[in-house]
Design a protein around this motif. Structure first.
Motif, PDB file in Angstrom:
ATOM      1  N   ALA A 209      31.092  12.122  15.578  1.00 20.69           N
ATOM      2  CA  ALA A 209      30.610  12.450  14.231  1.00 20.69           C
ATOM      3  C   ALA A 209      31.701  12.429  13.174  1.00 20.69           C
ATOM      4  CB  ALA A 209      29.958  13.838  14.250  1.00 20.69           C
ATOM      5  N   VAL A 210      32.967  12.565  13.571  1.00 24.64           N
ATOM      6  CA  VAL A 210      34.041  12.715  12.583  1.00 24.64           C
ATOM      7  C   VAL A 210      34.106  11.572  11.576  1.00 24.64           C
ATOM      8  CG1 VAL A 210      36.547  12.841  12.271  1.00 24.64           C
ATOM      9  CG2 VAL A 210      35.437  14.276  13.990  1.00 24.64           C
ATOM     10  N   PRO A 211      34.063  10.303  11.985  1.00 25.28           N
ATOM     11  CA  PRO A 211      34.130   9.244  10.970  1.00 25.28           C
ATOM     12  C   PRO A 211      33.024   9.336   9.927  1.00 25.28           C
ATOM     13  CG  PRO A 211      34.519   8.336  13.154  1.00 25.28           C
ATOM     14  CD  PRO A 211      34.060   9.745  13.358  1.00 25.28           C
ATOM     15  N   GLU A 212      31.801   9.661  10.359  1.00 28.66           N
ATOM     16  CA  GLU A 212      30.693   9.759   9.404  1.00 28.66           C
ATOM     17  C   GLU A 212      30.831  10.990   8.515  1.00 28.66           C
ATOM     18  OE1 GLU A 212      28.390   7.542   8.575  1.00 28.66           O
ATOM     19  OE2 GLU A 212      29.527   6.260   9.942  1.00 28.66           O
ATOM     20  N   ILE A 213      31.401  12.061   9.066  1.00 28.49           N
ATOM     21  CA  ILE A 213      31.667  13.243   8.230  1.00 28.49           C
ATOM     22  C   ILE A 213      32.638  12.873   7.124  1.00 28.49           C
ATOM     23  CG2 ILE A 213      32.812  15.502   8.207  1.00 28.49           C
ATOM     24  CD1 ILE A 213      31.642  15.967  11.021  1.00 28.49           C
ATOM     25  N   ILE A 214      33.702  12.186   7.485  1.00 24.58           N
ATOM     26  CA  ILE A 214      34.711  11.805   6.498  1.00 24.58           C
ATOM     27  C   ILE A 214      34.112  10.867   5.455  1.00 24.58           C
ATOM     28  CG2 ILE A 214      36.859  10.521   6.174  1.00 24.58           C
ATOM     29  CD1 ILE A 214      37.742  11.591   8.939  1.00 24.58           C
ATOM     30  N   ARG A 215      33.395   9.843   5.905  1.00 30.01           N
ATOM     31  CA  ARG A 215      32.832   8.878   4.960  1.00 30.01           C
ATOM     32  C   ARG A 215      31.785   9.523   4.062  1.00 30.01           C
ATOM     33  NH1 ARG A 215      32.097   4.836  10.002  1.00 30.01           N
ATOM     34  NH2 ARG A 215      34.317   4.411  10.354  1.00 30.01           N
ATOM     35  N   GLY A 216      30.984  10.410   4.633  1.00 33.85           N
ATOM     36  CA  GLY A 216      29.971  11.089   3.838  1.00 33.85           C
ATOM     37  C   GLY A 216      30.576  11.981   2.767  1.00 33.85           C
ATOM     38  N   LEU A 217      31.635  12.684   3.110  1.00 31.18           N
ATOM     39  CA  LEU A 217      32.296  13.550   2.142  1.00 31.18           C
ATOM     40  C   LEU A 217      33.031  12.733   1.085  1.00 31.18           C
ATOM     41  CD1 LEU A 217      33.544  16.351   4.541  1.00 31.18           C
ATOM     42  CD2 LEU A 217      31.751  16.536   2.808  1.00 31.18           C
ATOM     43  N   LYS A 218      33.614  11.619   1.483  1.00 33.41           N
ATOM     44  CA  LYS A 218      34.226  10.727   0.497  1.00 33.41           C
ATOM     45  C   LYS A 218      33.172  10.221  -0.483  1.00 33.41           C
ATOM     46  CE  LYS A 218      38.200   8.824   3.061  1.00 33.41           C
ATOM     47  NZ  LYS A 218      38.741   7.591   3.683  1.00 33.41           N
ATOM     48  N   ALA A 219      31.995   9.885   0.031  1.00 30.51           N
ATOM     49  CA  ALA A 219      30.914   9.388  -0.828  1.00 30.51           C
ATOM     50  C   ALA A 219      30.471  10.443  -1.833  1.00 30.51           C
ATOM     51  CB  ALA A 219      29.733   8.937   0.029  1.00 30.51           C
ATOM     52  N   ARG A 220      30.629  11.714  -1.477  1.00 34.18           N
ATOM     53  CA  ARG A 220      30.309  12.802  -2.401  1.00 34.18           C
ATOM     54  C   ARG A 220      31.447  13.074  -3.378  1.00 34.18           C
ATOM     55  NH1 ARG A 220      28.463  18.275   0.024  1.00 34.18           N
ATOM     56  NH2 ARG A 220      28.436  18.651  -2.232  1.00 34.18           N
ATOM     57  N   GLY A 221      32.555  12.352  -3.236  1.00 34.20           N
ATOM     58  CA  GLY A 221      33.662  12.489  -4.170  1.00 34.20           C
ATOM     59  C   GLY A 221      34.752  13.439  -3.739  1.00 34.20           C
ATOM     60  N   PHE A 222      34.712  13.884  -2.494  1.00 35.22           N
ATOM     61  CA  PHE A 222      35.725  14.817  -2.012  1.00 35.22           C
ATOM     62  C   PHE A 222      36.996  14.080  -1.573  1.00 35.22           C
ATOM     63  CE2 PHE A 222      31.923  17.496  -1.168  1.00 35.22           C
ATOM     64  CZ  PHE A 222      32.287  18.586  -1.939  1.00 35.22           C
ATOM     65  N   ARG A 223      38.120  14.785  -1.711  1.00 33.62           N
ATOM     66  CA  ARG A 223      39.402  14.294  -1.226  1.00 33.62           C
ATOM     67  C   ARG A 223      39.915  15.260  -0.167  1.00 33.62           C
ATOM     68  NH1 ARG A 223      44.891  14.983  -2.688  1.00 33.62           N
ATOM     69  NH2 ARG A 223      44.373  16.300  -4.482  1.00 33.62           N
ATOM     70  N   PHE A 224      40.476  14.713   0.898  1.00 30.87           N
ATOM     71  CA  PHE A 224      40.933  15.532   2.016  1.00 30.87           C
ATOM     72  C   PHE A 224      42.393  15.940   1.843  1.00 30.87           C
ATOM     73  CE2 PHE A 224      37.289  13.295   3.599  1.00 30.87           C
ATOM     74  CZ  PHE A 224      36.648  14.230   4.384  1.00 30.87           C
ATOM     75  N   VAL A 225      42.674  17.214   2.136  1.00 34.50           N
ATOM     76  CA  VAL A 225      44.030  17.747   2.054  1.00 34.50           C
ATOM     77  C   VAL A 225      44.267  18.657   3.251  1.00 34.50           C
ATOM     78  CG1 VAL A 225      44.182  17.646  -0.473  1.00 34.50           C
ATOM     79  CG2 VAL A 225      43.246  19.701   0.626  1.00 34.50           C
ATOM     80  N   THR A 226      45.523  18.949   3.530  1.00 35.92           N
ATOM     81  CA  THR A 226      45.842  19.949   4.548  1.00 35.92           C
ATOM     82  C   THR A 226      45.513  21.336   4.008  1.00 35.92           C
ATOM     83  OG1 THR A 226      48.106  20.239   3.777  1.00 35.92           O
ATOM     84  CG2 THR A 226      47.711  18.514   5.447  1.00 35.92           C
ATOM     85  N   VAL A 227      45.466  22.310   4.905  1.00 35.64           N
ATOM     86  CA  VAL A 227      45.234  23.688   4.469  1.00 35.64           C
ATOM     87  C   VAL A 227      46.331  24.130   3.504  1.00 35.64           C
ATOM     88  CG1 VAL A 227      45.181  26.097   5.216  1.00 35.64           C
ATOM     89  CG2 VAL A 227      43.903  24.359   6.496  1.00 35.64           C
TER      90      VAL A 227
END
Length: 238
Positions: A209-227
């Protein structure tokens, strides 16, 4: 804060069930600093993975993260770090953050102060030996914390990092990677800290599920960062 702490201490004295529920709260602990999410309008998400490192699974999740070009935070156990020291540099060289998830992954409730200290300090030493930069945020095994663990962390001025989104807590989602990813993408919000497990065969659906989680959140405009990066966006004075 003091009034709230006293209230919960009283509840604990009179109800073992209440104490167990209190120990599982992701957004509160009796002593010290805890972060389960960051109150920010910036479209930032911290993706976190518990347990490991485990040969094969570590390389697999690192490849997924590299393909998607996103950083993550890994909360690692000392026992597995000791067994597989070659994996820590792989995580660090890929640009990810690591934290302390105890040595043996036992629930750190109803344990002696000495046991709690050893669980944390042994893992700190292994992280340091492996070249991991400080600070080492702490995540309690199973999210369990009651009195002595928070007290120790408070005395050591250590930050507890939990989560506000743990989709694997819903068994019906863990059977279907598509449902797991859809739920995670839908429920995430700015400042969320997402908890996932991918280090064992029993969590293969989460890995899928991880790749789709990442792509889905990117599609919502989110950017990933460390804690650590996410914490820089806390409100002033927090």
């Amino acid at each position: 804060m003091q009034i709230r702490a006293i209230f919960f201490l009283v509840v604990m004295l009179f109800s073992g069930a209440a104490a167990w529920r209190l120990s599982s709260m992701a957004d509160f602990q009796l002593f010290g600093a805890l972060v389960h999410r960051v109150d920010t309008e910036a479209p930032l998400i911290a993706l976190t993975f518990d347990d490991g490192p485990v040969p094969g699974k570590t390389e697999q999740i690192l490849q997924i993260l590299a393909t998607e070009n996103v950083p993550a935070t890994f909360f690692l156990t000392g026992k597995e770090l000791e067994q597989h020291p070659e994996l820590l540099p792989k995580i660090l060289n890929a640009g990810h953050q690591v934290g302390n998830h105890s040595y043996s992954h036992q629930r750190l409730v109803f344990k002696t102060p000495g046991f709690i200290a050893r669980e944390i300090e042994q893992t700190d030493a292994l992280l340091k030996q492996g070249g991991a930069p400080e600070p080492y945020f702490f995540r309690p095994p199973y999210g369990k914390k009651l009195v002595l663990l928070p007290w120790y962390l408070s005395e050591q001025k250590r930050l507890t990092v939990t989560w506000d989104l743990a989709p694997e807590n819903y068994p019906q989602l863990t059977k279907d990677p598509a449902k797991l990813s859809a739920f995670t993408v839908q429920q995430a919000k700015a400042g969320s800290i997402i908890l996932l497990h991918v280090m064992y065969d029993s969590r293969s659906n989460t890995m899928t599920a991880v790749p789709e989680i990442i792509r889905g959140l990117k599609a919502r405009g989110f950017r990933f960062v460390t804690v650590q990066e996410l914490l820089r966006h806390r409100p002033v004075g927090y």
